[in-house]
Design an enzyme around this catalytic site. Structure first.
Site, PDB file in Angstrom:
ATOM      1  CB  THR A 192      56.905 100.672  28.841  1.00  0.00           C
ATOM      2  OG1 THR A 192      57.161  99.196  28.628  1.00  0.00           O
ATOM      3  CG2 THR A 192      58.415 101.603  28.166  1.00  0.00           C
ATOM      4  CB  SER A 225      49.219  96.051  29.779  1.00  0.00           C
ATOM      5  OG  SER A 225      50.440  95.594  28.479  1.00  0.00           O
ATOM      6  CB  THR A 284      53.189  99.005  24.196  1.00  0.00           C
ATOM      7  OG1 THR A 284      54.064  98.683  24.524  1.00  0.00           O
ATOM      8  CG2 THR A 284      52.665 100.523  24.156  1.00  0.00           C
TER       9      THR A 284
HETATM   10  N1  ASP Z   1      55.674  94.893  28.891  1.00  0.00           N
HETATM   11  C1  ASP Z   1      55.094  96.709  28.762  1.00  0.00           C
HETATM   12  C2  ASP Z   1      54.005  96.292  29.354  1.00  0.00           C
HETATM   13  O1  ASP Z   1      52.582  96.330  28.788  1.00  0.00           O
HETATM   14  C3  ASP Z   1      55.422  97.363  27.535  1.00  0.00           C
HETATM   15  C4  ASP Z   1      55.807  98.163  27.468  1.00  0.00           C
HETATM   16  O2  ASP Z   1      54.697  99.068  28.170  1.00  0.00           O
HETATM   17  O3  ASP Z   1      55.333  98.874  26.448  1.00  0.00           O
HETATM   18  O4  ASP Z   1      53.530  96.606  30.118  1.00  0.00           O
END
Ligand code: ASP
Length: 334
Positions: free
Chosen positions: A15, A64, A98
């Protein structure tokens, strides 16, 4: 030539580099699949030039949920090479989604051998959103990685102006910016606008002092997690065994036990030489190395590690030994 610390920023996507349709796109941006390259991400935060001499390194541009053990090993090699090729690098920042950020951070915390601070950062709002938090998190990550006090803290996670130890931190909320919390032990310090302040140091052994040497491995031993839920039968334990797991982590009912059917299957797996680690799904507190419930079954207690962190330590442990007493010592060390 500058007196600022030289900080390598390794981009993996997430993100923090996500781009949505408009400023109110807070949760559908993932479907556009557009991630900024790390150069673009850095260019979007010109204030970085005030705190660090930044060296961008592109690795990947993915959400991720796509990151796994082969990426962890690749990142480890990139970190090792970056510092070996340029010993003036004073710190490393990894930008990461995240969803699995705490897992990558804990792997690096057990695996990295370089003597400089390593900080993992992410964001809860895409770069294009109102109130995007990624720019500040990246800036703070670089400030922490370049701070003299960051040495000896192991790998750190920096979001929302808070510095947490990779071992203890977990994503605790789906959308809030204060999601990364070290529930039982608290944060290490603050990355405030005036200065970076540390208040405590992790006591569990962390990078670069660990006994694990995995940089040259092409894969880590397979370890699966089996969740406990009311009435669970042996299906998932048997599936892990059939898939060739060398270890199984039971994400047990608090305070740390599987269902009776799972326990019978796990005991059988342990007798067959698969290392079984008992953790708890509660997210807080220890699983105690209980002589009757755990030792007699041949299981290892996960101590205060969450199931996803216990899995990573077990994968690392299995590169060194499959002796349960040795692995118990490691769960008491890291
Ligand atoms: N879907 C995202 C990821 O983990 C969530 C984030 O980065 O906050 O790539």
């Amino acid at each position: 030539m500058t007196n600022l610390p030289r900080i390598a920023v390794i981009g993996t996507g997430g993100t923090i580099s996500g781009v949505g349709r408009d400023r109110l796109d807070f949760y559908e941006y993932g479907t556009s699949g557009r991630f900024m390259h790390v150069d673009e991400l850095i260019a979007g935060v010109p204030e970085l030039a005030r705190v660090a001499d930044v060296v961008p390194i592109g690795y990947k541009n993915v959400g991720s949920t796509e990151i796994g053990p082969s990426d962890w090993l690749a990142l480890l090699r990139i970190i090792n090479k970056t510092v070996a090729d340029d010993p003036s690098v004073a710190g490393i920042v990894v930008t990461h989604g995240t969803a699995t950020l705490e897992e990558t951070a804990y792997f690096l915390n057990l695996a990295v051998k370089v003597p400089v601070p390593v900080v993992v950062v992410g964001a809860m709002r895409p770069s294009s959103a109102l109130g995007a938090d990624g720019g500040n998190n990246l800036l703070n990550g670089a400030r922490v990685a370049g701070s003299a006090q960051a040495k000896g803290m192991g790998v750190m996670v920096v979001l929302n102006d808070e510095i947490n130890a990779a071992r203890d931190v977990a994503k605790t909320s789906n959308y809030r910016v204060q999601t990364f919390v070290s529930r039982d032990f608290g944060m290490l310090g603050y990355a405030d606008a005036d200065s970076v302040k540390f208040y405590r140091r992790p006591l569990r052994v962390a990078a670069p002092e660990t006994e694990f040497d995995v940089a040259e491995l092409s894969e880590l031993p397979r370890v699966d997690i089996v969740p406990a839920y009311a009435g669970a039968d042996a299906t998932f334990v048997e599936a892990a065994v059939a898939a060739g797991a060398k270890g199984i982590v039971s994400a047990g009912f608090p305070s740390g036990s599987p269902s009776p059917a799972q326990k019978a299957a796990l005991k059988q797996a342990a007798r067959a030489g698969i290392v079984v680690v008992q953790s708890s799904r509660s997210g807080s507190g220890r699983v105690i190395d209980d002589k009757v419930a755990l030792r007699e079954a041949g299981f290892v207690a996960a101590d205060s590690l969450t199931p996803q962190k216990a899995r990573i330590l077990l994968m690392m442990a299995l590169t060194v030994s499959s002796d349960t007493n040795e692995i118990r010592r490691m769960f008491d060390t890291y």
